[in-house]
Design a protein around this motif. Structure first.
Motif, PDB file in Angstrom:
ATOM      1  N   TRP A  70       0.837  -1.200   0.000  1.00 17.90           N
ATOM      2  CA  TRP A  70       0.000   0.000   0.000  1.00 17.90           C
ATOM      3  C   TRP A  70       0.872   1.249   0.000  1.00 17.90           C
ATOM      4  O   TRP A  70       1.757   1.406   0.836  1.00 17.90           O
ATOM      5  N   ILE A  71       0.634   2.147  -0.945  1.00 24.44           N
ATOM      6  CA  ILE A  71       1.324   3.440  -1.010  1.00 24.44           C
ATOM      7  C   ILE A  71       0.388   4.487  -0.410  1.00 24.44           C
ATOM      8  O   ILE A  71      -0.689   4.746  -0.955  1.00 24.44           O
ATOM      9  N   ASN A  72       0.808   5.119   0.690  1.00 21.84           N
ATOM     10  CA  ASN A  72      -0.119   6.006   1.397  1.00 21.84           C
ATOM     11  C   ASN A  72       0.622   6.932   2.351  1.00 21.84           C
ATOM     12  O   ASN A  72       1.801   6.745   2.642  1.00 21.84           O
ATOM     13  N   ALA A  73      -0.133   7.905   2.855  1.00 24.87           N
ATOM     14  CA  ALA A  73       0.360   8.767   3.936  1.00 24.87           C
ATOM     15  C   ALA A  73      -0.673   8.811   5.054  1.00 24.87           C
ATOM     16  O   ALA A  73      -0.922   9.860   5.645  1.00 24.87           O
TER      17      ALA A  73
ATOM     18  N   GLU B 101       2.835  14.794  11.985  1.00 24.38           N
ATOM     19  CA  GLU B 101       2.859  15.506  10.711  1.00 24.38           C
ATOM     20  C   GLU B 101       4.221  15.414  10.030  1.00 24.38           C
ATOM     21  O   GLU B 101       4.303  15.335   8.799  1.00 24.38           O
ATOM     22  N   ILE B 102       5.302  15.410  10.813  1.00 18.94           N
ATOM     23  CA  ILE B 102       6.628  15.383  10.202  1.00 18.94           C
ATOM     24  C   ILE B 102       6.834  14.092   9.399  1.00 18.94           C
ATOM     25  O   ILE B 102       7.459  14.096   8.333  1.00 18.94           O
ATOM     26  N   TYR B 103       6.284  12.973   9.874  1.00 16.94           N
ATOM     27  CA  TYR B 103       6.381  11.713   9.142  1.00 16.94           C
ATOM     28  C   TYR B 103       5.411  11.693   7.963  1.00 16.94           C
ATOM     29  O   TYR B 103       5.714  11.161   6.891  1.00 16.94           O
ATOM     30  N   PHE B 104       4.249  12.300   8.154  1.00 14.29           N
ATOM     31  CA  PHE B 104       3.293  12.461   7.062  1.00 14.29           C
ATOM     32  C   PHE B 104       3.952  13.175   5.888  1.00 14.29           C
ATOM     33  O   PHE B 104       3.765  12.791   4.725  1.00 14.29           O
ATOM     34  N   ARG B 105       4.743  14.214   6.175  1.00 16.87           N
ATOM     35  CA  ARG B 105       5.385  14.973   5.097  1.00 16.87           C
ATOM     36  C   ARG B 105       6.371  14.110   4.312  1.00 16.87           C
ATOM     37  O   ARG B 105       6.485  14.226   3.085  1.00 16.87           O
ATOM     38  N   LEU B 106       7.102  13.243   4.991  1.00 13.87           N
ATOM     39  CA  LEU B 106       8.003  12.321   4.298  1.00 13.87           C
ATOM     40  C   LEU B 106       7.209  11.370   3.411  1.00 13.87           C
ATOM     41  O   LEU B 106       7.583  11.106   2.260  1.00 13.87           O
ATOM     42  N   ARG B 107       6.099  10.879   3.910  1.00 17.42           N
ATOM     43  CA  ARG B 107       5.306   9.921   3.147  1.00 17.42           C
ATOM     44  C   ARG B 107       4.624  10.577   1.943  1.00 17.42           C
ATOM     45  O   ARG B 107       4.545   9.980   0.865  1.00 17.42           O
ATOM     46  N   ILE B 108       4.154  11.795   2.109  1.00 15.29           N
ATOM     47  CA  ILE B 108       3.573  12.520   0.980  1.00 15.29           C
ATOM     48  C   ILE B 108       4.624  12.736  -0.108  1.00 15.29           C
ATOM     49  O   ILE B 108       4.360  12.583  -1.308  1.00 15.29           O
ATOM     50  N   ARG B 109       5.831  13.094   0.318  1.00 17.03           N
ATOM     51  CA  ARG B 109       6.910  13.276  -0.655  1.00 17.03           C
ATOM     52  C   ARG B 109       7.205  11.963  -1.378  1.00 17.03           C
ATOM     53  O   ARG B 109       7.428  11.934  -2.594  1.00 17.03           O
ATOM     54  N   ALA B 110       7.179  10.867  -0.626  1.00 15.59           N
ATOM     55  CA  ALA B 110       7.437   9.564  -1.230  1.00 15.59           C
ATOM     56  C   ALA B 110       6.369   9.204  -2.259  1.00 15.59           C
ATOM     57  O   ALA B 110       6.671   8.615  -3.302  1.00 15.59           O
TER      58      ALA B 110
ATOM     59  N   THR C   5       5.850   2.300   0.579  1.00 18.08           N
ATOM     60  CA  THR C   5       5.573   3.726   0.427  1.00 18.08           C
ATOM     61  C   THR C   5       6.853   4.533   0.273  1.00 18.08           C
ATOM     62  O   THR C   5       6.976   5.387  -0.610  1.00 18.08           O
ATOM     63  N   LEU C   6       7.836   4.278   1.110  1.00 22.39           N
ATOM     64  CA  LEU C   6       8.993   5.174   1.213  1.00 22.39           C
ATOM     65  C   LEU C   6      10.085   4.917   0.186  1.00 22.39           C
ATOM     66  O   LEU C   6      10.984   5.750   0.023  1.00 22.39           O
ATOM     67  N   ALA C   7      10.046   3.796  -0.515  1.00 21.45           N
ATOM     68  CA  ALA C   7      11.178   3.366  -1.331  1.00 21.45           C
ATOM     69  C   ALA C   7      11.739   4.421  -2.287  1.00 21.45           C
ATOM     70  O   ALA C   7      12.951   4.645  -2.317  1.00 21.45           O
ATOM     71  N   PRO C   8      10.928   5.099  -3.106  1.00 22.61           N
ATOM     72  CA  PRO C   8      11.533   6.029  -4.066  1.00 22.61           C
ATOM     73  C   PRO C   8      12.172   7.246  -3.415  1.00 22.61           C
ATOM     74  O   PRO C   8      13.212   7.717  -3.869  1.00 22.61           O
ATOM     75  N   ALA C   9      11.567   7.748  -2.337  1.00 18.88           N
ATOM     76  CA  ALA C   9      12.162   8.892  -1.645  1.00 18.88           C
ATOM     77  C   ALA C   9      13.440   8.493  -0.934  1.00 18.88           C
ATOM     78  O   ALA C   9      14.447   9.210  -0.990  1.00 18.88           O
ATOM     79  N   VAL C  10      13.436   7.331  -0.268  1.00 17.06           N
ATOM     80  CA  VAL C  10      14.645   6.865   0.413  1.00 17.06           C
ATOM     81  C   VAL C  10      15.757   6.623  -0.602  1.00 17.06           C
ATOM     82  O   VAL C  10      16.924   6.968  -0.363  1.00 17.06           O
ATOM     83  N   GLY C  11      15.426   6.042  -1.754  1.00 12.39           N
ATOM     84  CA  GLY C  11      16.442   5.828  -2.781  1.00 12.39           C
ATOM     85  C   GLY C  11      17.073   7.128  -3.247  1.00 12.39           C
ATOM     86  O   GLY C  11      18.303   7.234  -3.375  1.00 12.39           O
ATOM     87  N   LEU C  12      16.245   8.129  -3.484  1.00 16.05           N
ATOM     88  CA  LEU C  12      16.748   9.428  -3.938  1.00 16.05           C
ATOM     89  C   LEU C  12      17.571  10.114  -2.859  1.00 16.05           C
ATOM     90  O   LEU C  12      18.694  10.584  -3.109  1.00 16.05           O
TER      91      LEU C  12
END
Length: 357
Positions: A49-52, A58-67, A325-332
């Motif tokens: 599941w890809i989600n926020a 909220e600080i973690y929500f922002r990371l997930r939205i970016r992802a 959820t986080l994979a593409p943001a963490v990779g970048l």
């Protein structure tokens, strides 16, 4: 970005695959090492599941939205990624708590629609009992986990990465920094090492004297045989989270991460499948194919560990439960930090050093 650094990425699940792809794209020389092959161990057992969503600060929500945004960017760069922005409907909380969740996340800019039974039935017409009150987020989606990991690794190989199947026995150190990894009895030298091995990360990091506060709770998910389309998106009902895969399988857990399998996982799987089948119309021909029990790599405080390991030069840790959820943001972000020394502000709370404090 560009670099001639040789980076070993340990782990071929969704996090390792994303980091490897981003590093190769940026010009690094990349070797991916895994004893399980493409897809890793935890990734195949993921609800994907890809989600926020949910009760995160909220600080973690922002990371997930970016992802979530980075998934759309990645899909443009790697053709054929099996992503679906199918949306999700949620009614697994009491109405007051569900409304509080909706109000909070709406205030943060999450696209939440409050729906009644009529609208819920329009979104998912095969639900036997549409809820009187639910929330729907159209922008949520899924990434079929193993095909996505394989696609990223295949494109990383096209960009010059090498994928090695072997057992990482230990990390090799010299002068207070990593010098490589001992893989199935052979040493592979490297300038940097990324440990993205999920539940296996603790044992690997320990060979360099690094302790990862990591839990690995089990999660049971049932998989039907492929069937005609019954679900349009993700459904989060009380004690039943389900979706239909690209090949037509309906997969379900008692929550999205899978529930405790108990002492008899087969019996628990059969009971869960009966619950799933009874929740859907026109499911008489639906058959249980198999179940999985995945061990979710979950840091002790529930949040990701992403960043360099203090005291050991050249060692980078990337381990988390929210891998899909986080994979593409963490990779970048990991690539920028490894190759350029730039740490994204969204990663600031998630270094390993927080546990020392």
């Amino acid at each position: 970005m560009g670099s001639e650094k040789h980076v070993i990425v340990i782990g071929a699940g969704i996090i390792g695959a994303s980091i490897a792809w981003h590093l190769a794209k940026a010009g690094a020389r990349v070797t991916v090492v895994s004893d399980s092959g493409a897809g890793g161990v935890a990734t195949p057992n993921s609800f994907a599941w890809i989600n926020a969503s949910w009760g995160n600060p909220e600080i973690y929500f922002r990371l997930r939205i970016r992802a979530m945004a980075e998934w759309k960017r990645l899909a443009k760069d790697v053709t054929g990624l099996p992503l679906a922005w199918c949306g999700g409907i949620c009614f697994d909380l009491p109405p007051a708590k569900l409304e509080a969740y909706a109000a909070e996340h709406s205030s943060w800019g999450y696209g939440i629609e409050r729906v009644d039974a009529k609208r819920a039935g329009e979104i998912e017409p095969n639900l036997v009992a549409p809820p009187d009150f639910a929330v729907h987020v159209a922008e949520e989606g899924v990434a079929e986990p193993v095909p996505t990991s394989k696609a990223l690794l295949a494109d990383a190989e096209r960009l010059g990465a090498q994928v090695v199947v072997g057992n990482v026995e230990r990390l090799a150190l010299a002068g207070g920094k990593v010098a490589g990894a001992i893989v199935s009895g052979e040493t592979i030298g490297a300038d940097e090492i990324v440990v993205a091995a999920g539940a296996g990360a603790s044992a690997i990091a320990a060979t360099a004297g690094i302790k990862l506060p990591l839990d690995t709770p089990p999660g049971l998910i049932v998989h039907s045989r492929p069937y005609r389309k019954l679900l349009n998106g993700l459904v989060h009902a009380e004690r039943l989270h389900m979706r239909q895969t690209a090949e037509g399988r309906i997969i379900a857990g008692s929550d999205f991460a899978g529930g405790d399998p108990g002492e008899d996982p087969e019996a628990a799987a059969r009971d869960l499948f009966v619950t799933m089948k009874s929740a859907l119309r026109d499911a008489d021909g639906l058959e249980l194919d198999f179940h999985t029990v995945g061990y979710r790599p979950t840091p002790a405080d529930g949040f990701p560990i992403v960043g360099r390991a203090d005291g050991v030069g050249g060692l980078y840790i990337a381990v988390m439960h929210s891998g899909i959820t986080l994979a593409p943001a963490v990779g970048l972000f990991a690539t920028r930090e490894i190759l350029q020394g730039e740490r994204d502000v969204l990663l600031a709370p998630y270094g390993l050093e927080r546990f020392a404090r």
